[in-house]
Design an enzyme around this catalytic site. Structure first.
Site, short mmCIF file in Angstrom:
data_model
loop_
_atom_site.label_atom_id
_atom_site.label_comp_id
_atom_site.label_asym_id
_atom_site.label_seq_id
_atom_site.Cartn_x
_atom_site.Cartn_y
_atom_site.Cartn_z
N PRO A 2 0.99 -6.43 2.79
CA PRO A 2 0.89 -7.80 3.29
C PRO A 2 0.88 -7.90 4.81
CG PRO A 2 2.98 -7.43 2.16
CD PRO A 2 2.23 -6.16 2.09
N GLU A 3 -0.19 -8.42 5.35
CA GLU A 3 -0.25 -8.82 6.75
C GLU A 3 -0.42 -10.34 6.76
OE1 GLU A 3 -2.81 -6.34 9.19
OE2 GLU A 3 -2.53 -4.65 7.84
N HIS A 99 10.88 -3.78 -10.63
CA HIS A 99 11.52 -3.80 -9.32
C HIS A 99 11.96 -5.21 -8.91
CE1 HIS A 99 10.39 0.35 -8.86
NE2 HIS A 99 9.14 0.05 -9.16
N ARG A 120 9.41 -0.84 -2.75
CA ARG A 120 9.94 0.05 -1.70
C ARG A 120 11.10 -0.55 -0.91
NH1 ARG A 120 3.96 1.79 0.50
NH2 ARG A 120 3.14 2.17 -1.57
#
Length: 289
Positions: A2-3, A99, A120
């Site tokens: 994601p940017e 997650h 992560r």
DNA sequence: TATCCGACCTGTTGGC
DNA sequence: TGCCAACAGGTCGGAT
């Protein structure tokens, strides 16, 4: 990964599906997901309950959900997706994601809840006071992003000229310009025919303006198709992937022909990541190789 | 003060 | 088949 365009897609989803709803309860399933909330997960969950969520805001890659009825200064839930974070609006009956880190339920009868899922765990949620402008206080050092109408192109150019650094480092410095990550930096540099090691002090005003134009173009192009997605790690609030990866000209194209001149694209290790560039269109500065 | 760079984190991939 | 190293990269904080 994601940017800015991906985060903006998520922000729009939250505005549609989460704004104006009241939090019933929050559940923190992994402490690292709230590590920026210094008082801890229990405090985070307790302080959310009973508050109505306002219209989501965004600066660069950060987004936040204002909490109504939190005093004069105000508070907001600040979110950063990091490398692999997702904010998903899911039916209560949907099975928990592998997650799943944080779950937020609402008081209304709509059959959906907000989930923060992050493989992560580089991302996370936290609660902060807001400034009079409505910005969470801890992101005061984050510069305006290039899609912000108040972004100052001339000030950015002057800051570049003062720096003794290189152009890609500057593009990734969130205190100079926010929202640009490794993918869109490489794309904008390719479009600008600039090598990533070009010293910032050598950029002329017109060259900086051209670079900013390409940064904005590549972000707007990505926004128009829902962002970039290489795999399931980036999705919007409904779990849908973007399509901009099909339009990338530089990132991830090692060995493939440059779309301008046909020269094989190269990848170079750079600051524990990679830089992709065309060795013919993007000539290295004399000092670099 | 400005700049640089390692650590954090986990799933995937490729080599042996 | 199984093990291991490399890789992906945004942000923070310590080092220079």
């Amino acid at each position: 990964m994601p940017e800015l365009p991906e985060v903006e897609v998520v922000r729009r989803g939250l505005e549609r599906w989460v704004a104006h709803r009241t939090v019933a309860e929050a559940e923190v399933l992994h402490p690292r997901a709230v590590r920026r909330h210094l008082a801890g997960g229990e405090d985070f969950a307790r302080r959310l309950g009973g508050h109505r969520i306002g219209v989501p805001g965004r600066r660069g890659k950060y987004l936040w959900l204002p909490l109504e009825g939190t005093g004069v200064t105000g508070q907001a839930i600040l979110a950063h997706l990091g490398m692999s974070g997702q904010l998903l609006v899911q039916p209560h009956s949907a099975p928990d994601e592998k997650h799943l880190r944080i779950r937020i339920r609402f008081t209304d009868a709509l059959d959906t809840e907000l989930r923060f899922v992050d493989q992560r765990t580089f991302g996370g949620l936290s609660l902060h006071e807001t400034t009079p402008e409505g910005l969470p206080d801890v992101i005061g050092h984050i510069a305006r992003d290039p899609l912000d109408p108040l972004f100052d192109d001339d000030a950015f150019h002057r800051a570049l000229r003062r720096r003794r650094s290189t152009v890609k480092r500057a593009l990734l410095d969130q205190s100079l310009i926010s929202g640009v990550g490794n993918i869109y930096a490489d794309e904008a540099l390719w479009r600008s025919r600039l090598h990533y090691e070009r010293p910032t002090s050598t950029l002329t005003g017109p060259r900086t303006r051209e670079l900013l134009g390409h940064v904005r173009d590549v972000m707007n192009d990505a926004l128009a198709v829902g962002g970039t997605s290489f795999d399931s790690l980036y999705v919007d609030v409904n779990g849908e992937s973007g399509y901009f990866d099909r339009s990338l000209d530089a990132y991830g194209r090692e060995g493939e022909p440059c779309r301008r001149c046909g020269t094989p694209m190269r990848r170079r290790p750079w600051m524990n990541r990679s830089s992709y560039f065309c060795p013919r269109c993007q000539r290295p500065p004399r000092a670099a190789s």
